[in-house]
Write a protein that holds these residues in place. Structure first.
Motif, PDB file in Angstrom:
ATOM      1  N   THR A 130       0.853  -1.183   0.000  1.00 43.90           N
ATOM      2  CA  THR A 130       0.000   0.000   0.000  1.00 43.90           C
ATOM      3  C   THR A 130       0.887   1.231   0.000  1.00 43.90           C
ATOM      4  N   TRP A 131       0.736   2.064  -1.001  1.00 46.74           N
ATOM      5  CA  TRP A 131       1.605   3.233  -1.148  1.00 46.74           C
ATOM      6  C   TRP A 131       1.550   4.119   0.094  1.00 46.74           C
ATOM      7  N   GLY A 132       2.729   4.551   0.517  1.00 45.75           N
ATOM      8  CA  GLY A 132       2.815   5.447   1.660  1.00 45.75           C
ATOM      9  C   GLY A 132       2.798   4.754   3.002  1.00 45.75           C
ATOM     10  N   GLU A 133       2.640   3.429   3.016  1.00 42.36           N
ATOM     11  CA  GLU A 133       2.665   2.676   4.267  1.00 42.36           C
ATOM     12  C   GLU A 133       3.941   1.842   4.338  1.00 42.36           C
ATOM     13  N   TRP A 134       4.461   1.683   5.539  1.00 41.79           N
ATOM     14  CA  TRP A 134       5.775   1.074   5.709  1.00 41.79           C
ATOM     15  C   TRP A 134       5.673  -0.313   6.341  1.00 41.79           C
ATOM     16  N   ASP A 135       5.105  -1.229   5.585  1.00 42.91           N
ATOM     17  CA  ASP A 135       5.075  -2.620   6.022  1.00 42.91           C
ATOM     18  C   ASP A 135       6.469  -3.222   5.862  1.00 42.91           C
ATOM     19  N   LEU A 136       6.780  -4.189   6.687  1.00 42.14           N
ATOM     20  CA  LEU A 136       8.133  -4.762   6.710  1.00 42.14           C
ATOM     21  C   LEU A 136       8.645  -5.243   5.349  1.00 42.14           C
ATOM     22  N   PRO A 137       7.825  -5.920   4.516  1.00 41.68           N
ATOM     23  CA  PRO A 137       8.364  -6.455   3.254  1.00 41.68           C
ATOM     24  C   PRO A 137       8.994  -5.409   2.337  1.00 41.68           C
ATOM     25  N   ILE A 138       8.527  -4.161   2.399  1.00 37.86           N
ATOM     26  CA  ILE A 138       9.036  -3.151   1.472  1.00 37.86           C
ATOM     27  C   ILE A 138      10.504  -2.840   1.732  1.00 37.86           C
ATOM     28  N   THR A 163       6.079   8.945  -2.447  1.00 41.81           N
ATOM     29  CA  THR A 163       6.785   8.556  -1.223  1.00 41.81           C
ATOM     30  C   THR A 163       7.376   7.162  -1.379  1.00 41.81           C
ATOM     31  N   THR A 164       6.575   6.231  -1.871  1.00 46.58           N
ATOM     32  CA  THR A 164       7.019   4.848  -2.054  1.00 46.58           C
ATOM     33  C   THR A 164       8.074   4.742  -3.141  1.00 46.58           C
ATOM     34  N   VAL A 165       7.847   5.416  -4.268  1.00 48.84           N
ATOM     35  CA  VAL A 165       8.806   5.370  -5.379  1.00 48.84           C
ATOM     36  C   VAL A 165      10.160   5.924  -4.935  1.00 48.84           C
ATOM     37  N   THR A 166      10.150   7.055  -4.239  1.00 55.46           N
ATOM     38  CA  THR A 166      11.408   7.662  -3.797  1.00 55.46           C
ATOM     39  C   THR A 166      12.170   6.737  -2.859  1.00 55.46           C
ATOM     40  N   PHE A 167      11.444   6.104  -1.937  1.00 52.72           N
ATOM     41  CA  PHE A 167      12.100   5.155  -1.025  1.00 52.72           C
ATOM     42  C   PHE A 167      12.763   4.024  -1.806  1.00 52.72           C
ATOM     43  N   LEU A 168      12.045   3.464  -2.787  1.00 54.37           N
ATOM     44  CA  LEU A 168      12.593   2.350  -3.567  1.00 54.37           C
ATOM     45  C   LEU A 168      13.800   2.799  -4.399  1.00 54.37           C
ATOM     46  N   LEU A 169      13.748   3.993  -4.964  1.00 52.00           N
ATOM     47  CA  LEU A 169      14.883   4.508  -5.736  1.00 52.00           C
ATOM     48  C   LEU A 169      16.098   4.722  -4.835  1.00 52.00           C
ATOM     49  N   GLN A 170      15.861   5.208  -3.631  1.00 47.56           N
ATOM     50  CA  GLN A 170      16.962   5.423  -2.693  1.00 47.56           C
ATOM     51  C   GLN A 170      17.537   4.105  -2.202  1.00 47.56           C
ATOM     52  N   ASN A 171      16.697   3.071  -2.160  1.00 50.92           N
ATOM     53  CA  ASN A 171      17.126   1.766  -1.661  1.00 50.92           C
ATOM     54  C   ASN A 171      18.039   1.052  -2.641  1.00 50.92           C
ATOM     55  N   THR A 172      17.972   1.444  -3.925  1.00 50.35           N
ATOM     56  CA  THR A 172      18.802   0.819  -4.963  1.00 50.35           C
ATOM     57  C   THR A 172      19.440   1.906  -5.818  1.00 50.35           C
ATOM     58  N   PRO A 173      20.666   2.295  -5.522  1.00 46.02           N
ATOM     59  CA  PRO A 173      21.331   3.338  -6.311  1.00 46.02           C
ATOM     60  C   PRO A 173      21.357   2.983  -7.800  1.00 46.02           C
TER      61      PRO A 173
END
Length: 234
Positions: A130-138, A163-173
């Motif tokens: 769910t976008w914007g929510e921080w469940d463990l799997p993400i 919010t979700t897209v930015t987190f994922l982009l930051q998680n993988t340079p």
């Protein structure tokens, strides 16, 4: 009780009758066929969920994945708001390691994703996000390519999506978000959100510039494809 059971059975039967299987071809043309050509079958049910129908933006993004298949081969790919999952399934077919996601609350959509993977004999991971929510799997996801077809649909969801897209982009340079959307009135809001989240557009294409004529003839509206990355200069 018997009447309720009969009504449930009728609804179930109607739902099955409304379910269709559509075929989507890649690598075929009027004059030639590559050795890599294949078809993807999708189970659709427009009456059940808007996430269970192949919308034009999904067709465009799937075609782009096919045309850029050498870039996708061997990559870790995550599709957001996947629904019927056509782009992600094409990525899996060309050799990507694919995770398909949709809203955690949309149980029927997630189950249909599993059925479609089984139908096409593809081994994709299915996950509720769910976008914007921080469940463990993400936190364990590190995709090098993020896909999203028509995820820029409802402006009230834009902030949670970015919010979700930015987190994922930051998680993988070095990762990239590739999305297709109808160029509606929310276009300027999208530009604002890219600046807000320190993102930048690295490629912007009109769908008609790369879609084969056999597929573009069925498109309506102005569909854009954009590639978005982190803006390292901000």
């Amino acid at each position: 009780m018997e009447e309720e059971a009969d009504n449930d059975e009728k609804r179930s039967g109607t739902s099955r009758q409304m379910t269709t299987i559509s075929q989507h071809d890649f690598g075929f043309s009027e004059s030639a066929q590559t050795n890599e050509a294949f078809s993807i079958s999708i189970m659709e049910n427009i009456e059940e969920e808007y996430g269970m129908f192949v919308w034009p933006c999904s067709t465009v993004l799937a075609e782009y994945v096919w045309q850029q298949r050498s870039f996708f081969t061997g990559k870790s790919v995550l599709e957001l708001g996947a629904g019927t999952s056509l782009p992600g399934l094409v990525a899996a077919k060309v050799g990507s390691n694919v995770t398909l996601t949709d809203d955690s609350s949309r149980v029927e959509v997630l189950e249909n994703m599993r059925r479609v993977c089984h139908l096409n004999k593809l081994n994709c991971k299915i996950m509720g996000i769910t976008w914007g929510e921080w469940d463990l799997p993400i936190f364990d996801l590190q995709p090098s390519i993020i896909l999203g077809a028509d995820v820029l649909y409802d402006s009230k969801d834009f902030d949670n999506l970015f919010t979700t897209v930015t987190f994922l982009l930051q998680n993988t340079p070095g990762s990239v978000f590739i999305t297709t959307y109808h160029n509606r009135s929310g276009h300027h809001l999208i530009e604002y959100l890219m600046v807000k989240w320190s993102l930048k557009c690295t490629k912007l294409l009109d769908a008609f510039s790369f879609m084969p004529s056999s597929k573009s003839s069925t498109l309506t509206g102005n569909i854009q494809l954009v590639e978005i990355t982190l803006d390292d200069q901000q």
